[in-house]
Design a protein around this motif. Sequence first.
Motif, mmCIF file in Angstrom:
data_model
loop_
_atom_site.group_PDB
_atom_site.id
_atom_site.type_symbol
_atom_site.label_atom_id
_atom_site.label_comp_id
_atom_site.label_asym_id
_atom_site.label_seq_id
_atom_site.Cartn_x
_atom_site.Cartn_y
_atom_site.Cartn_z
ATOM 1 N N PRO A 98 0.827 -1.199 0.000
ATOM 2 C CA PRO A 98 0.000 0.000 0.000
ATOM 3 C C PRO A 98 0.870 1.261 0.000
ATOM 4 O O PRO A 98 2.092 1.195 0.216
ATOM 5 C CB PRO A 98 -0.790 -0.125 1.302
ATOM 6 N N ALA A 99 0.221 2.406 -0.187
ATOM 7 C CA ALA A 99 0.955 3.673 -0.255
ATOM 8 C C ALA A 99 1.758 3.932 1.003
ATOM 9 O O ALA A 99 2.881 4.469 0.933
ATOM 10 C CB ALA A 99 -0.030 4.819 -0.501
ATOM 11 N N VAL A 100 1.243 3.530 2.178
ATOM 12 C CA VAL A 100 1.945 3.823 3.437
ATOM 13 C C VAL A 100 3.283 3.097 3.491
ATOM 14 O O VAL A 100 4.236 3.600 4.121
ATOM 15 C CB VAL A 100 1.053 3.443 4.657
ATOM 16 N N ALA A 101 3.414 1.961 2.835
ATOM 17 C CA ALA A 101 4.688 1.249 2.812
ATOM 18 C C ALA A 101 5.738 2.050 2.041
ATOM 19 O O ALA A 101 6.893 2.137 2.470
ATOM 20 C CB ALA A 101 4.509 -0.124 2.164
ATOM 21 N N TYR A 102 5.338 2.670 0.949
ATOM 22 C CA TYR A 102 6.276 3.487 0.179
ATOM 23 C C TYR A 102 6.609 4.766 0.919
ATOM 24 O O TYR A 102 7.737 5.275 0.836
ATOM 25 C CB TYR A 102 5.710 3.782 -1.206
ATOM 26 N N GLU A 103 5.635 5.310 1.651
ATOM 27 C CA GLU A 103 5.898 6.499 2.452
ATOM 28 C C GLU A 103 6.965 6.201 3.507
ATOM 29 O O GLU A 103 7.851 7.016 3.764
ATOM 30 C CB GLU A 103 4.619 6.977 3.130
ATOM 31 N N LEU A 104 6.873 5.012 4.089
ATOM 32 C CA LEU A 104 7.850 4.592 5.074
ATOM 33 C C LEU A 104 9.230 4.434 4.454
ATOM 34 O O LEU A 104 10.238 4.959 4.959
ATOM 35 C CB LEU A 104 7.415 3.284 5.707
ATOM 36 N N LEU A 105 9.304 3.746 3.328
ATOM 37 C CA LEU A 105 10.591 3.475 2.689
ATOM 38 C C LEU A 105 11.206 4.730 2.063
ATOM 39 O O LEU A 105 12.427 4.882 2.032
ATOM 40 C CB LEU A 105 10.426 2.395 1.629
ATOM 41 N N ASN A 106 10.366 5.616 1.562
ATOM 42 C CA ASN A 106 10.870 6.792 0.878
ATOM 43 C C ASN A 106 11.156 7.953 1.834
ATOM 44 O O ASN A 106 11.723 8.962 1.437
ATOM 45 C CB ASN A 106 9.874 7.252 -0.191
ATOM 46 N N GLY A 107 10.765 7.803 3.093
ATOM 47 C CA GLY A 107 11.041 8.830 4.082
ATOM 48 C C GLY A 107 10.187 10.072 3.898
ATOM 49 O O GLY A 107 10.580 11.154 4.303
#
Length: 275
Positions: free
Chosen positions: A266-275
Amino acid sequence: MTQRTRTAGLLRRVVSTTTAALAATALLAACTPDDGAERTAEPGSSSAAPTPKAALLAAVPDGTEGTFRFSGKDSSSTVSGLVDPTAKGAEFTTSIKDPDLGFTTTMSFRLVADQTWMKVKFTGTKGLTGLPKLPDRWLRLDRSRLTDGESAPVYDGVDVGNAGPLVEAATAVEEQGTGRYAGTIDLTSGEAAKALDAESMTALGDKAKAIPFTAEVGADGNLASLTLQVPAAGKQKAYEYLVRYRDYGTAPKVTAPTGKAAQDAPAVAYELLNG
């Protein structure tokens, strides 16, 4: 400390933890050669009695041993998992505890060919808010959605501990008993220079040219462990760079997660990884 103060900057801490977890993949793929890559033996190793260095190189995993388990650690992280050469697959897990807030982030990655899945779990979070909520499933990552796509681990050969390049850079190797070896490694030589991060290499300076190591080879002829004793340098305390291998040929296979066990990240996973 108030709840508000404890929460402030929490996501930034999580991102830092995640970055550190991804950095742990240096243990996995910083300088691994391709499966079956021909290793460079030292001069004279073609004789009937191989030199200790040649014998140790021959014990490094090359993809013919079947599946196996591994574990490793360096100055800031630990990692453990599986390798499946036939499936071009690997799985590894690393856990990092926040030194101030006390919660632990456990990240697992499963790699099959060019696909990457991630699973994240937070523990010890009582009294904390602001942590991202992620599904308890394998999350398939789309590398094109990562700010730094190169940071996402992919399968990159079986020598997860970089043992081959490190042994190749050995300047002295002695056999100290059946299956036991010791010597020194020049970390500034060839691909071995990538085993540690640039900051650590700079701090070590000339010390990097003679790092003591020990290694063990099992009765099956396969490498069981490789340990480097990295000395203190700059702000870094002395530590062990250690990788262990076991269960050659008997460890579970690595397969792509399917059905309800997996979903697209989900989008929140990319938000976490992308900082």
